[in-house]
Design a protein around this motif. Structure first.
Motif, mmCIF file in Angstrom:
data_model
loop_
_atom_site.group_PDB
_atom_site.id
_atom_site.type_symbol
_atom_site.label_atom_id
_atom_site.label_comp_id
_atom_site.label_asym_id
_atom_site.label_seq_id
_atom_site.Cartn_x
_atom_site.Cartn_y
_atom_site.Cartn_z
ATOM 1 N N SER A 159 39.657 -43.483 -23.237
ATOM 2 C CA SER A 159 38.323 -43.171 -23.749
ATOM 3 C C SER A 159 37.954 -44.092 -24.906
ATOM 4 O O SER A 159 38.823 -44.686 -25.561
ATOM 5 C CB SER A 159 38.267 -41.717 -24.218
ATOM 6 O OG SER A 159 39.004 -41.565 -25.420
ATOM 7 N N GLU A 160 36.668 -44.181 -25.160
ATOM 8 C CA GLU A 160 36.166 -44.958 -26.300
ATOM 9 C C GLU A 160 36.766 -44.427 -27.603
ATOM 10 O O GLU A 160 37.131 -45.206 -28.487
ATOM 11 C CB GLU A 160 34.637 -44.886 -26.334
ATOM 12 C CG GLU A 160 34.000 -45.806 -27.332
ATOM 13 C CD GLU A 160 34.123 -47.278 -26.958
ATOM 14 O OE1 GLU A 160 34.176 -48.106 -27.890
ATOM 15 O OE2 GLU A 160 34.172 -47.614 -25.768
ATOM 16 N N ILE A 190 40.420 -45.622 -27.887
ATOM 17 C CA ILE A 190 40.456 -47.046 -28.215
ATOM 18 C C ILE A 190 40.151 -47.245 -29.698
ATOM 19 O O ILE A 190 40.821 -48.019 -30.380
ATOM 20 C CB ILE A 190 39.493 -47.837 -27.313
ATOM 21 C CG1 ILE A 190 39.986 -47.793 -25.860
ATOM 22 C CG2 ILE A 190 39.342 -49.272 -27.801
ATOM 23 C CD1 ILE A 190 38.969 -48.283 -24.840
ATOM 24 N N ALA A 201 38.215 -51.635 -18.614
ATOM 25 C CA ALA A 201 37.369 -51.162 -17.507
ATOM 26 C C ALA A 201 37.679 -51.928 -16.225
ATOM 27 O O ALA A 201 37.767 -51.337 -15.132
ATOM 28 C CB ALA A 201 35.890 -51.309 -17.871
ATOM 29 N N PRO A 212 36.753 -55.995 -29.819
ATOM 30 C CA PRO A 212 36.465 -54.698 -29.181
ATOM 31 C C PRO A 212 35.715 -54.802 -27.847
ATOM 32 O O PRO A 212 36.073 -54.102 -26.887
ATOM 33 C CB PRO A 212 35.634 -53.956 -30.231
ATOM 34 C CG PRO A 212 36.063 -54.553 -31.531
ATOM 35 C CD PRO A 212 36.341 -56.006 -31.230
ATOM 36 N N ASP A 213 34.699 -55.641 -27.765
ATOM 37 C CA ASP A 213 33.936 -55.751 -26.512
ATOM 38 C C ASP A 213 34.790 -56.314 -25.383
ATOM 39 O O ASP A 213 34.712 -55.856 -24.238
ATOM 40 C CB ASP A 213 32.691 -56.615 -26.712
ATOM 41 C CG ASP A 213 31.646 -55.957 -27.598
ATOM 42 O OD1 ASP A 213 31.744 -54.720 -27.815
ATOM 43 O OD2 ASP A 213 30.737 -56.660 -28.075
ATOM 44 N N GLN A 261 38.069 -56.139 -25.243
ATOM 45 C CA GLN A 261 39.061 -55.106 -24.946
ATOM 46 C C GLN A 261 38.495 -54.068 -23.979
ATOM 47 O O GLN A 261 39.121 -53.746 -22.964
ATOM 48 C CB GLN A 261 39.526 -54.434 -26.243
ATOM 49 C CG GLN A 261 40.572 -53.357 -26.003
ATOM 50 C CD GLN A 261 40.912 -52.584 -27.259
ATOM 51 O OE1 GLN A 261 40.116 -52.516 -28.208
ATOM 52 N NE2 GLN A 261 42.086 -51.983 -27.277
ATOM 53 N N ARG A 262 37.322 -53.543 -24.280
ATOM 54 C CA ARG A 262 36.707 -52.521 -23.411
ATOM 55 C C ARG A 262 36.453 -53.072 -22.012
ATOM 56 O O ARG A 262 36.697 -52.394 -21.013
ATOM 57 C CB ARG A 262 35.421 -51.994 -24.038
ATOM 58 C CG ARG A 262 35.679 -51.050 -25.208
ATOM 59 C CD ARG A 262 34.414 -50.333 -25.650
ATOM 60 N NE ARG A 262 33.402 -51.233 -26.192
ATOM 61 C CZ ARG A 262 33.371 -51.656 -27.452
ATOM 62 N NH1 ARG A 262 34.304 -51.271 -28.307
ATOM 63 N NH2 ARG A 262 32.413 -52.453 -27.871
#
Length: 177
Positions: free
Chosen positions: A122-123, A126, A108, A100-101, A103-104
Motif C-alpha cells: 500500500s501507499e 511504502i 505496480a 518515490p514515483d 518506486q511506486r
C-alpha cells in the motif's frame, strides 16, 4: 544490497552474482514459496539468519556471496560487514536509491507482470518504510572500518543473534565462540 522495495536490488544482485560467480541469497524467493507472504510472525528473521549462516559457510569455502536483503538499518549492515570480515571476506555495500514515483511505478509493474514474486504494497506501507530506512553514508559505501556495536551490546555477533535468532544455531555460532 541496500535499498527499498522497487529499487532494483534483486535485478542488480542477479547481475553481480553472474559477474562474480557468487551465491545470491534473496529472502523473498524463499518466503513466498514457503509461506505465501513476505512477513510471517518472525519467520523472515529466522530465514534470514539461516541464509546468513549459509553465506558465512560459503565465504569460508571461498565462494562469493550476494545478500539481497534490503538491509534498511545501519546496524544490520554493520553487523554483516563485521561477520564478513570475521570470515576473512571483503564486503561491499551497494546502495540503490529510488525516487518515490519510480518506486511506486516499479512496484505496480511487478505486481501486474509477476504477482507470484511479490505481495501488494500500500501507499501507506511504502511511506512508512521510507521513513524507517537509513541510507548508508560515505563511510559505509567506501568500506571504512565497522563501528562498534550499539550501546549495551558486547559485540556485533551478540547483536546479530538477537536480530536474526537462527544465526545462533549450527556452524555460524561455533565460529565466534
Amino acid at each position: 544490497m541496500v535499498g527499498l522495495p522497487g529499487a532494483g536490488k534483486t535485478t542488480r544482485a542477479a547481475e553481480l552474482a553472474v559477474v562474480h560467480r557468487a551465491l545470491r541469497l534473496t529472502p523473498d524467493e524463499w518466503m513466498l514459496p514457503l509461506f505465501g507472504e513476505l512477513e510471517v510472525e518472525g519467520k523472515r528473521d529466522l530465514l534470514e539468519g539461516r541464509l546468513i549462516a549459509l553465506a558465512l559457510r560459503a565465504l569460508h569455502l571461498g565462494v562469493n556471496v550476494v545478500l539481497d536483503f534490503g538491509l534498511w538499518s545501519r546496524d544490520e549492515r554493520s553487523a554483516l560487514r563485521w561477520l564478513a570480515a570475521t570470515a576473512g571476506a571483503a564486503c561491499q555495500v551497494i546502495y540503490l536509491p529510488v525516487e518515490p514515483d519510480v518506486q511506486r511505478a516499479r512496484i505496480a509493474h511487478r505486481q501486474a507482470t509477476a504477482p507470484h514474486t511479490t505481495v501488494p504494497m500500500s501507499e501507506a506501507e511504502i511511506g512508512t518504510w521510507r521513513g524507517m530506512f537509513q541510507a548508508p553514508d560515505a563511510a559505509e559505501l567506501g568500506g571504512d572500518g565497522v563501528p562498534g556495536p550499539p550501546p549495551g551490546w558486547p559485540g556485533w555477533f551478540e547483536w546479530a543473534v538477537d536480530r536474526w535468532p537462527s544465526l545462533a544455531h549450527g556452524d555460524a555460532s561455533r565460529a565466534w565462540r
